[in-house]
Scaffold this motif. Structure first.
Motif, PDB file in Angstrom:
ATOM      1  N   ASP A   1       8.343   4.624  40.332  1.00  0.00           N
ATOM      2  CA  ASP A   1       9.161   3.521  40.708  1.00  0.00           C
ATOM      3  C   ASP A   1       8.451   2.853  41.967  1.00  0.00           C
ATOM      4  O   ASP A   1       8.639   1.571  42.253  1.00  0.00           O
ATOM      5  N   SER A   2       7.422   3.586  42.549  1.00  0.00           N
ATOM      6  CA  SER A   2       6.543   3.047  43.544  1.00  0.00           C
ATOM      7  C   SER A   2       5.857   1.956  43.140  1.00  0.00           C
ATOM      8  O   SER A   2       5.229   1.110  43.842  1.00  0.00           O
TER       9      SER A   2
ATOM     10  N   THR B   1       5.216  -1.530  40.771  1.00  0.00           N
ATOM     11  CA  THR B   1       5.915  -2.703  40.102  1.00  0.00           C
ATOM     12  C   THR B   1       5.666  -2.685  38.776  1.00  0.00           C
ATOM     13  O   THR B   1       4.479  -2.412  38.118  1.00  0.00           O
ATOM     14  N   LYS B   2       6.579  -2.314  37.841  1.00  0.00           N
ATOM     15  CA  LYS B   2       6.343  -2.282  36.535  1.00  0.00           C
ATOM     16  C   LYS B   2       7.299  -3.167  35.608  1.00  0.00           C
ATOM     17  O   LYS B   2       8.520  -3.534  36.171  1.00  0.00           O
TER      18      LYS B   2
ATOM     19  N   TRP C   1       0.605 -12.186  35.145  1.00  0.00           N
ATOM     20  CA  TRP C   1       0.680 -10.946  35.564  1.00  0.00           C
ATOM     21  C   TRP C   1      -0.563 -10.726  36.430  1.00  0.00           C
ATOM     22  O   TRP C   1      -0.530 -10.316  37.500  1.00  0.00           O
TER      23      TRP C   1
ATOM     24  N   TRP D   1      -0.775 -12.689  39.650  1.00  0.00           N
ATOM     25  CA  TRP D   1       0.036 -12.300  40.715  1.00  0.00           C
ATOM     26  C   TRP D   1      -0.825 -11.238  41.318  1.00  0.00           C
ATOM     27  O   TRP D   1      -0.930 -10.942  42.298  1.00  0.00           O
ATOM     28  N   GLN D   2      -0.961  -9.982  40.430  1.00  0.00           N
ATOM     29  CA  GLN D   2      -1.442  -8.674  40.770  1.00  0.00           C
ATOM     30  C   GLN D   2      -2.888  -8.781  41.367  1.00  0.00           C
ATOM     31  O   GLN D   2      -3.068  -8.127  42.363  1.00  0.00           O
TER      32      GLN D   2
ATOM     33  N   ALA E   1       4.205 -14.593  40.374  1.00  0.00           N
ATOM     34  CA  ALA E   1       4.855 -13.397  40.405  1.00  0.00           C
ATOM     35  C   ALA E   1       6.582 -13.899  39.994  1.00  0.00           C
ATOM     36  O   ALA E   1       7.189 -13.061  39.481  1.00  0.00           O
TER      37      ALA E   1
ATOM     38  N   VAL F   1       9.772 -11.347  38.878  1.00  0.00           N
ATOM     39  CA  VAL F   1      10.602 -10.794  40.077  1.00  0.00           C
ATOM     40  C   VAL F   1      11.763 -11.287  40.423  1.00  0.00           C
ATOM     41  O   VAL F   1      11.855 -12.907  40.118  1.00  0.00           O
TER      42      VAL F   1
ATOM     43  N   LYS G   1      12.495  -3.920  34.185  1.00  0.00           N
ATOM     44  CA  LYS G   1      11.931  -4.184  35.513  1.00  0.00           C
ATOM     45  C   LYS G   1      12.374  -3.509  36.787  1.00  0.00           C
ATOM     46  O   LYS G   1      13.419  -3.461  36.639  1.00  0.00           O
ATOM     47  N   ASN G   2      11.612  -3.290  37.702  1.00  0.00           N
ATOM     48  CA  ASN G   2      12.036  -2.511  38.701  1.00  0.00           C
ATOM     49  C   ASN G   2      11.921  -3.170  39.890  1.00  0.00           C
ATOM     50  O   ASN G   2      11.956  -2.412  41.153  1.00  0.00           O
ATOM     51  N   ASP G   3      11.994  -4.473  39.907  1.00  0.00           N
ATOM     52  CA  ASP G   3      11.786  -5.051  41.155  1.00  0.00           C
ATOM     53  C   ASP G   3      13.137  -5.065  41.942  1.00  0.00           C
ATOM     54  O   ASP G   3      13.566  -5.501  42.926  1.00  0.00           O
TER      55      ASP G   3
END
Length: 95
Positions: free
Chosen positions: A32-33, A35-36, A60, A63-64, A72, A76, A93-95
Protein backbone atom coordinates in the motif's frame (compact mmCIF):
# COMPACT_ATOMS: atom_id res chain seq x y z
CA UNK A 1 -11.20 -16.61 -25.79
CA UNK A 2 -12.42 -14.46 -22.94
CA UNK A 3 -10.40 -12.22 -20.70
CA UNK A 4 -12.36 -13.70 -17.77
CA UNK A 5 -14.05 -17.09 -18.15
CA UNK A 6 -15.61 -16.88 -14.68
CA UNK A 7 -14.02 -20.00 -13.18
CA UNK A 8 -14.02 -20.31 -9.40
CA UNK A 9 -10.24 -20.72 -8.98
CA UNK A 10 -7.81 -19.44 -11.60
CA UNK A 11 -5.01 -21.37 -9.91
CA UNK A 12 -6.63 -24.71 -10.70
CA UNK A 13 -8.18 -24.08 -14.13
CA UNK A 14 -7.81 -21.64 -16.99
CA UNK A 15 -9.53 -18.39 -16.07
CA UNK A 16 -8.91 -16.49 -19.28
CA UNK A 17 -6.31 -14.00 -20.43
CA UNK A 18 -6.77 -11.61 -17.50
CA UNK A 19 -9.39 -12.79 -15.00
CA UNK A 20 -10.54 -10.50 -12.19
CA UNK A 21 -9.31 -12.93 -9.53
CA UNK A 22 -5.76 -12.76 -10.92
CA UNK A 23 -5.86 -8.95 -11.14
CA UNK A 24 -7.03 -8.72 -7.54
CA UNK A 25 -4.21 -11.02 -6.39
CA UNK A 26 -1.63 -8.86 -8.17
CA UNK A 27 -3.16 -5.65 -6.78
CA UNK A 28 -3.15 -7.05 -3.23
CA UNK A 29 0.46 -8.23 -3.60
CA UNK A 30 1.68 -4.68 -4.18
CA UNK A 31 2.35 -2.84 -0.93
CA UNK A 32 0.00 0.00 0.00
CA UNK A 33 3.02 2.32 0.12
CA UNK A 34 2.74 2.40 -3.70
CA UNK A 35 0.00 4.33 -5.42
CA UNK A 36 -2.00 1.64 -7.15
CA UNK A 37 -5.10 1.44 -9.30
CA UNK A 38 -6.77 -1.63 -10.74
CA UNK A 39 -9.72 -1.48 -13.13
CA UNK A 40 -11.18 -3.36 -16.08
CA UNK A 41 -12.87 -1.99 -19.17
CA UNK A 42 -16.58 -2.76 -19.24
CA UNK A 43 -17.68 -5.20 -21.94
CA UNK A 44 -14.24 -5.52 -23.50
CA UNK A 45 -11.96 -8.35 -24.51
CA UNK A 46 -8.19 -8.45 -24.62
CA UNK A 47 -7.93 -7.23 -28.21
CA UNK A 48 -9.89 -4.07 -27.26
CA UNK A 49 -7.43 -2.90 -24.62
CA UNK A 50 -4.87 -0.98 -26.66
CA UNK A 51 -7.48 1.32 -28.14
CA UNK A 52 -9.73 1.69 -25.10
CA UNK A 53 -7.09 2.29 -22.43
CA UNK A 54 -4.88 4.83 -24.19
CA UNK A 55 -6.32 7.88 -22.43
CA UNK A 56 -5.87 6.46 -18.94
CA UNK A 57 -2.41 5.12 -19.68
CA UNK A 58 -1.39 8.56 -20.94
CA UNK A 59 -2.85 10.22 -17.83
CA UNK A 60 -1.07 7.72 -15.55
CA UNK A 61 2.32 8.36 -17.14
CA UNK A 62 1.81 12.14 -17.20
CA UNK A 63 1.08 12.01 -13.49
CA UNK A 64 3.73 9.49 -12.45
CA UNK A 65 6.56 10.63 -14.73
CA UNK A 66 5.86 14.34 -15.13
CA UNK A 67 4.04 15.22 -11.91
CA UNK A 68 0.97 16.46 -13.81
CA UNK A 69 -1.60 17.11 -11.08
CA UNK A 70 -4.46 17.51 -13.58
CA UNK A 71 -3.75 14.00 -14.85
CA UNK A 72 -3.70 12.73 -11.24
CA UNK A 73 -7.36 13.76 -10.84
CA UNK A 74 -8.30 10.87 -13.11
CA UNK A 75 -7.20 8.45 -10.35
CA UNK A 76 -7.04 10.29 -7.02
CA UNK A 77 -9.74 11.26 -4.56
CA UNK A 78 -13.39 10.48 -3.95
CA UNK A 79 -14.34 12.20 -7.20
CA UNK A 80 -11.66 10.49 -9.32
CA UNK A 81 -12.84 10.27 -12.91
CA UNK A 82 -12.16 6.52 -13.18
CA UNK A 83 -14.43 5.84 -10.20
CA UNK A 84 -17.56 7.11 -11.92
CA UNK A 85 -16.78 6.28 -15.55
CA UNK A 86 -19.27 3.62 -16.70
CA UNK A 87 -16.71 2.35 -19.24
CA UNK A 88 -14.71 0.94 -16.31
CA UNK A 89 -15.62 -1.68 -13.71
CA UNK A 90 -14.08 -3.39 -10.68
CA UNK A 91 -12.15 -0.23 -9.78
CA UNK A 92 -9.79 -0.53 -6.81
CA UNK A 93 -7.46 2.26 -5.72
CA UNK A 94 -5.60 3.07 -2.56
CA UNK A 95 -5.46 6.84 -2.49
Amino acid sequence: MSDDTGVADVNSEYGGVSPLQALEEIYNTLPDSFTKVCARCTNAEHEDMQERTDGYMTAWFLWQLCGDEDAAKVFVGDDAEISHNSNWQDVEKND
